[in-house]
Each structure stands twice: as C-alpha cells, then as structure tokens.
Design an enzyme around this catalytic site. Sequence first.
Site, PDB file in Angstrom:
ATOM      1  N   GLU A 288       0.822  -1.216   0.000  1.00 50.12           N
ATOM      2  CA  GLU A 288       0.000   0.000   0.000  1.00 50.12           C
ATOM      3  C   GLU A 288       0.853   1.261   0.000  1.00 50.12           C
ATOM      4  OE1 GLU A 288      -4.430  -0.694   1.852  1.00 50.12           O
ATOM      5  OE2 GLU A 288      -2.941   0.185   3.142  1.00 50.12           O
ATOM      6  N   HIS A 309       8.160 -26.560  -1.162  1.00 52.67           N
ATOM      7  CA  HIS A 309       7.528 -27.703  -1.828  1.00 52.67           C
ATOM      8  C   HIS A 309       6.350 -27.268  -2.691  1.00 52.67           C
ATOM      9  CE1 HIS A 309       9.850 -30.761   0.483  1.00 52.67           C
ATOM     10  NE2 HIS A 309      10.034 -29.674   1.240  1.00 52.67           N
ATOM     11  N   LYS A 423     -14.085   0.017  -3.790  1.00 58.87           N
ATOM     12  CA  LYS A 423     -15.174   0.390  -2.873  1.00 58.87           C
ATOM     13  C   LYS A 423     -16.284   1.094  -3.647  1.00 58.87           C
ATOM     14  CE  LYS A 423     -12.198   1.116   1.149  1.00 58.87           C
ATOM     15  NZ  LYS A 423     -11.603   2.125   2.018  1.00 58.87           N
TER      16      LYS A 423
HETATM   17  O1  PA5 Z   1      -3.268   1.474   5.754  1.00 57.82           O
HETATM   18  C1  PA5 Z   1      -4.414   1.885   5.686  1.00 57.82           C
HETATM   19  O2  PA5 Z   1      -4.682   3.036   6.022  1.00 57.82           O
HETATM   20  C2  PA5 Z   1      -5.576   1.019   5.237  1.00 57.82           C
HETATM   21  O3  PA5 Z   1      -5.198  -0.168   4.694  1.00 57.82           O
HETATM   22  C3  PA5 Z   1      -6.475   0.756   6.423  1.00 57.82           C
HETATM   23  O4  PA5 Z   1      -5.710   0.163   7.431  1.00 57.82           O
HETATM   24  C4  PA5 Z   1      -7.649  -0.161   6.106  1.00 57.82           C
HETATM   25  O5  PA5 Z   1      -8.273   0.221   4.924  1.00 57.82           O
HETATM   26  C5  PA5 Z   1      -8.647  -0.110   7.247  1.00 57.82           C
HETATM   27  O6  PA5 Z   1      -9.145   1.181   7.398  1.00 57.82           O
HETATM   28  P1  PA5 Z   1      -9.951   1.669   8.663  1.00 57.82           P
HETATM   29  O7  PA5 Z   1      -9.122   1.453   9.858  1.00 57.82           O
HETATM   30  O8  PA5 Z   1     -10.210   3.098   8.388  1.00 57.82           O
HETATM   31  O9  PA5 Z   1     -11.222   0.862   8.726  1.00 57.82           O
END
Ligand code: PA5
Length: 446
Positions: A288, A309, A423
């Site tokens: 990310e 494996h 989303k």
């Molecule tokens: O790193 C990030 O910000 C995202 O991956 C969030 O962790 C993930 O989308 C969860 O979001 P939230 O805590 O707002 O529900």
Amino acid sequence: MVKVKVNLSKVAPFATAQEVEGLSQLAKQSNKQLHDGTSKGSDFLGWVTLPYEITSEQIADIKSTASSISSNVDVVVVIGIGGSYLGAKSVIEALSNSFAPYIQGKHPHVIFAGQNIGEDYHAELLDYIKTKSAACVVISKSGTTTEPAIAFRLIKNHIEEKYGKDEAKRRIVAITDESKGALRQLANAEGYKTFVIPDNVGGRFSVLTPVGLLPIAIAGFDIAQLVEGAKAMAEQCKPEVSFDQNPAEQYAAARNALYNKGKKVEMLVNFNPKLHYFGEWWKQLYGESEGKENKGLLPAAADFSTDLHSMGQYIQEGERILFETFLAVESVNRTLLVPEDKDNLDKLNFLANKNIDYVNKMAELGTIIAHQDGGVPAIRLDIERLNELTLGGLIYFFEKACGISGQILNVNPFDQPGVEAYKANMFALLDKPGFEEEGKKLRARL
Ligand code: PA5
C-alpha cells in the site's frame, strides 16, 4: 537484544555494493525528511516518533482496559481490516503457542473478524461464540469501512441480545478517530470505552497505537516490552546513525538497488511458521505504501520450508523477476532433538540427536545458496529470537525502511488512493443511495 542484522552479501552480483552504496545518500536524505517533516505525505509522520511518545499512563490504561474486558470472558473478537488488524494478528501469532493459542482461565482467545465479507466465516464465528462468554474490540480509523462495519453489526447484536445493553458497554471497546466517522458517533452514543488513533498515524503504521497494543495486551503479551523494542530500534535507525550502521537505510537502499536492476518482486521468506502473519502485515505495509504511479516492488511472502515444496520450483527456475528477503531468527525458544530410529529406514540416523532447528538452519542456508545459483538475490535480515522486544524492534525497522524506501522511489508512501476504486464499484453494484447511475453503467459492463 534488539537488533536487525542486515546481510547484503548475497545481493551482489545482481546489484553491486557500489550500486547499493550509490543510494545511501538518498536513503539518508529521505530518512532526514521523515524526521524534519519535509517528506512526501508529511501529514502522516506520527509513527516516526511514536515509540518515544507512548507514556506509561497510556500503557497502563491499555493494560487495565485489557484486563477489564477480559474478566470472565472466553473470547474477544477483534474487528478490523488492513492496518486495523494485521499488526495485532502478526504479533499474537508470532508469540502464541501454535496449538494452544490461549490459556483457558488466564487470557481470552483473541479471534479476528471484519477482515473479509465471508458469509460462512461470520456464521461460523457466531456459532463459535454462542456458547462462550464473548467481548469485542472494534477498530476502524476512518470509522466507515464496510467489512468491519458489517461484522460489528453482527457481534454487537449478539452481545446486546445475550448480555443486555448495559453489560454490552463493558464488553465493547472502540478504537477510532478522535472526532470523525460513524464508529466515533456510535461509540459516543452508546457510551463505549474508546481509544484514539492519532490523525497523523496511517492505518498500516498504527500497530504501536492502541490498534495493535490493546488486542496484543488482551492476548496476554507484554506491550511495554514491545514499545521498548521499537524505541531501541528507533535509536538505531535515526538519520544521525551512519549508513553502514543503519539497518533501515541499508535495507531500503538494497531493495531499491535491486528494483533498479529489474527485479520486480520482493518475497519476504521465513523459516519459522510463527512468522506467517508477519509476512501478511509486511505485504500491506509495503504494497500500500509503494504500489502507485505504476511503480513499486510487488511484495510477496512465503513460509519455508513449507513453500519450498510449492513455490520452490518457480523461485529456482521461473521468470527471473524476483529477489528474496530472508527474515531469519537466530535462536528458538524450545529444544527438541531428532530421535534415533533403530531400523533407520528413512536413512536419517545421521541427524539423530541433532536439534530440529539445526536442520532448519541448514535448510535455510542451502536455500539461500541454491536460489542465488538460480539467479535470485537475497537480502538477509537476522533477529535474535521471537519475543515482544525483538518484534517491537522489527516492526519499527520495517516501518522506517518503508518510509525511506517510498521516498527513494519518489512516491507518497502514506496514502492509498487506489484502495478506493473497488469500494466505489462495490457500492454502485449494491445500489447504495447516490450510486444508482454508476451501478447501471457497471452492470452493463458485466
Ligand atoms: O493502511 C491503511 O490506512 C488502510 O489499509 C487501512 O488500514 C484499512 O483500509 C482499514 O481502514 P480503517 O481502519 O479506516 O477501517
């Protein structure tokens, strides 16, 4: 001892020492920018100094909440997705007994939900907690993420129906933004105990906030030690520490040098099954943070020797697009020897009375050399053993290296604009009010 030893001897000849060294200035400058607040995404640098800022009062509050939510409770459902669950899950898995993950009567069983939209998963979860005394920690920084919101509806209903609304307040803790989002609104309305995720700490960098610390404390592990470990590592990764002594800068430079030489995939591999979820946490952190603007190493993970494996053949002889980062644990916590066998049909008596870990270590060394012969460079990261202190150090090390690496790549490592695309489509296909027109267009494309 909190240390990550970075061994780059198997990076050359794929990227030479000069090529890694060539990125040292950029790594140093990027590291400085994280500290002086001039890096890309500078609104999200709270994690850099977090280990120094967590007070003993905050630790005490988290510990006392952990013990009050755990009292007379068999199971705590931790609800969250991405950065709101992977850190806690990875530490709990790394420290728990593989076959008895909790001690009945001592700590509750910590389980996770809201990290998928599996109907069977959630139905089975409700079956599992039906006959047990359950509590819940719901975590969402934005407070609006669909997966945890659905899971929380289910678990909240269950807890309220079984124990009543008043008792539900003791059994539910929310971790979210200080003022914004649906979860904050709900928590305030219901009167839940809450913890705040600081504005300047992004989800995937939040494991050392209550997001990670509360579930880890509930599972019975020492969060003060985890923070201590992170603090010790923060010292070692400061920009004032020279490049050749600075593990985060070295790792960031080496992986970028390999990327510049055409390697597109980094596989984090371990020889310890307890580190499986650490690989999952790492994949989110790097994927990310760096996968944007059509750039970035694809982070993959494998558990060896298990995956030798399955994936071993590809790694040895498939497309030469990858390098491996070996996360090696020097010492194990238990002792077990290979038994002698009088018939010796498997011809393994030459290993009799040797430690299982000795065999594992030779498999590890053999793999590094075999893969190097096959054209796969290896970065090796050694930690001493698995405990709260070393894991706290490892978490901070990977976070710091990620911040530096993203700057070297010239992307903003602290946003995740690409996560929104699915989303929007999901909401359109579900006919969320306001998304109807988009829904029609998408259905025409199916
Ligand atoms: O790193 C990030 O910000 C995202 O991956 C969030 O962790 C993930 O989308 C969860 O979001 P939230 O805590 O707002 O529900």
